[in-house]
Design an enzyme around this catalytic site. Structure first.
Site, short mmCIF file in Angstrom:
data_model
loop_
_atom_site.label_atom_id
_atom_site.label_comp_id
_atom_site.label_asym_id
_atom_site.label_seq_id
_atom_site.Cartn_x
_atom_site.Cartn_y
_atom_site.Cartn_z
N GLY A 12 0.79 -1.23 0.00
CA GLY A 12 0.00 0.00 0.00
C GLY A 12 0.81 1.28 0.00
O GLY A 12 0.37 2.29 0.53
N ASN A 14 1.40 3.05 -2.62
CA ASN A 14 0.65 3.99 -3.46
C ASN A 14 -0.51 4.60 -2.67
O ASN A 14 -0.80 5.79 -2.81
CB ASN A 14 0.14 3.31 -4.73
CG ASN A 14 1.21 3.27 -5.81
OD1 ASN A 14 1.55 4.29 -6.39
ND2 ASN A 14 1.76 2.09 -6.05
N ILE A 94 -11.14 -6.69 -12.33
CA ILE A 94 -12.41 -6.02 -12.04
C ILE A 94 -13.52 -6.70 -12.85
O ILE A 94 -13.39 -6.86 -14.07
CB ILE A 94 -12.30 -4.52 -12.41
CG1 ILE A 94 -11.23 -3.83 -11.55
CG2 ILE A 94 -13.63 -3.80 -12.27
CD1 ILE A 94 -11.50 -3.86 -10.05
N ASN A 108 -6.28 3.01 -12.84
CA ASN A 108 -5.28 2.04 -12.39
C ASN A 108 -3.88 2.61 -12.57
O ASN A 108 -3.66 3.40 -13.50
CB ASN A 108 -5.43 0.75 -13.21
CG ASN A 108 -4.43 -0.33 -12.81
OD1 ASN A 108 -4.25 -0.62 -11.63
ND2 ASN A 108 -3.75 -0.91 -13.79
N HIS A 110 -0.07 1.42 -13.44
CA HIS A 110 0.72 0.28 -13.94
C HIS A 110 2.20 0.68 -13.95
O HIS A 110 2.54 1.75 -14.46
CB HIS A 110 0.25 -0.12 -15.35
CG HIS A 110 0.99 -1.32 -15.86
ND1 HIS A 110 0.73 -2.60 -15.40
CD2 HIS A 110 2.02 -1.43 -16.73
CE1 HIS A 110 1.55 -3.44 -15.98
NE2 HIS A 110 2.35 -2.76 -16.80
#
Ligand code: GRF
Length: 204
Positions: A12, A14, A94, A108, A110
């Protein structure tokens, strides 16, 4: 006020970058309604709790099959009804019905420059292993909208990061996070929250 749900699977960092950016005022006009992890042990959930943000675990392992999980996940998301879903290192696909219900409202991060090193199998450390194996001299990160494909949605932002002599996948992963991911994702959220990136009409 942009209400967001952040989906995570691991450490986590981010999520932490988002929390820090909200605290420091780099992200404005934004509230995290909940953090959802597919992994009960994810440290990301702890980070959410430390910020008094509801932290939920929705694991496919707790359901008889993927269809049952998808239905429960969708139900929870509809109940929360966020303006934006942020996938910050979320390793679960998802459900297509969720992409439909939240069309243009899922983003998202990446850890590569899409369309390089993305798609099926390109997640976590593998992305950086493949980049080093190929011998690219520049990699980076991408924030993009989520569609029904794997890393195929419209690109919002990208930032390049140089590969350095002697990089291991771990060292490169860390540099991509520090120089690109932790910058791009909070910036994208702030841009959306403040109307610099427009979202489509919310479906009922
Ligand atoms: C990040 O590299 C992200 O881009 C990738 O998974 C990693 C998650 O890291 N998809 P963290 O959980 O945010 O620390």
């Amino acid at each position: 006020m942009l209400k967001i749900v952040v989906c995570v699977s691991g450490g986590g960092t981010n999520l932490q970058a988002i929390l820090d950016a909200i605290d420091s005022g780099k992200i404005t006009n934004t509230e995290i309604m909940a953090v959802i992890s597919n992994n009960a042990k994810a440290y990301a959930l702890e980070r959410a709790r430390n910020h008094s943000i509801p932290a939920l675990c929705m694991s496919p392992k707790r359901y008889p099959d993927r269809a049952a999980f998808n239905e429960a996940f969708m139900e929870k998301m509809k109940e929360l009804n966020p303006d934006l879903i942020v996938l910050a290192g979320f390793l679960v696909a998802i459900p297509p019905a969720m992409v439909d219900a939240f069309e243009g409202r899922i983003i998202n991060i990446h850890p590569a420059l899409i369309p390089s090193f993305c798609g099926v199998g390109y997640y976590g450390l593998h992305v950086h292993e493949k980049a080093l194996e190929y011998g690219v001299k520049v990699t980076g990160a991408t924030v993009h909208f989520v569609d029904k494909g794997m890393d195929t949605g419209r690109i919002i932002s990208q930032k390049a990061v140089y590969v350095q002599e002697g990089d291991t996948p771990e060292v490169l992963q860390r540099r991509v996070m520090e120089e690109a991911e932790w910058v791009l994702l909070p910036q994208a959220i702030d841009d959306i929250a403040n109307g610099r990136i427009q979202l489509p009409e919310k479906k009922a």
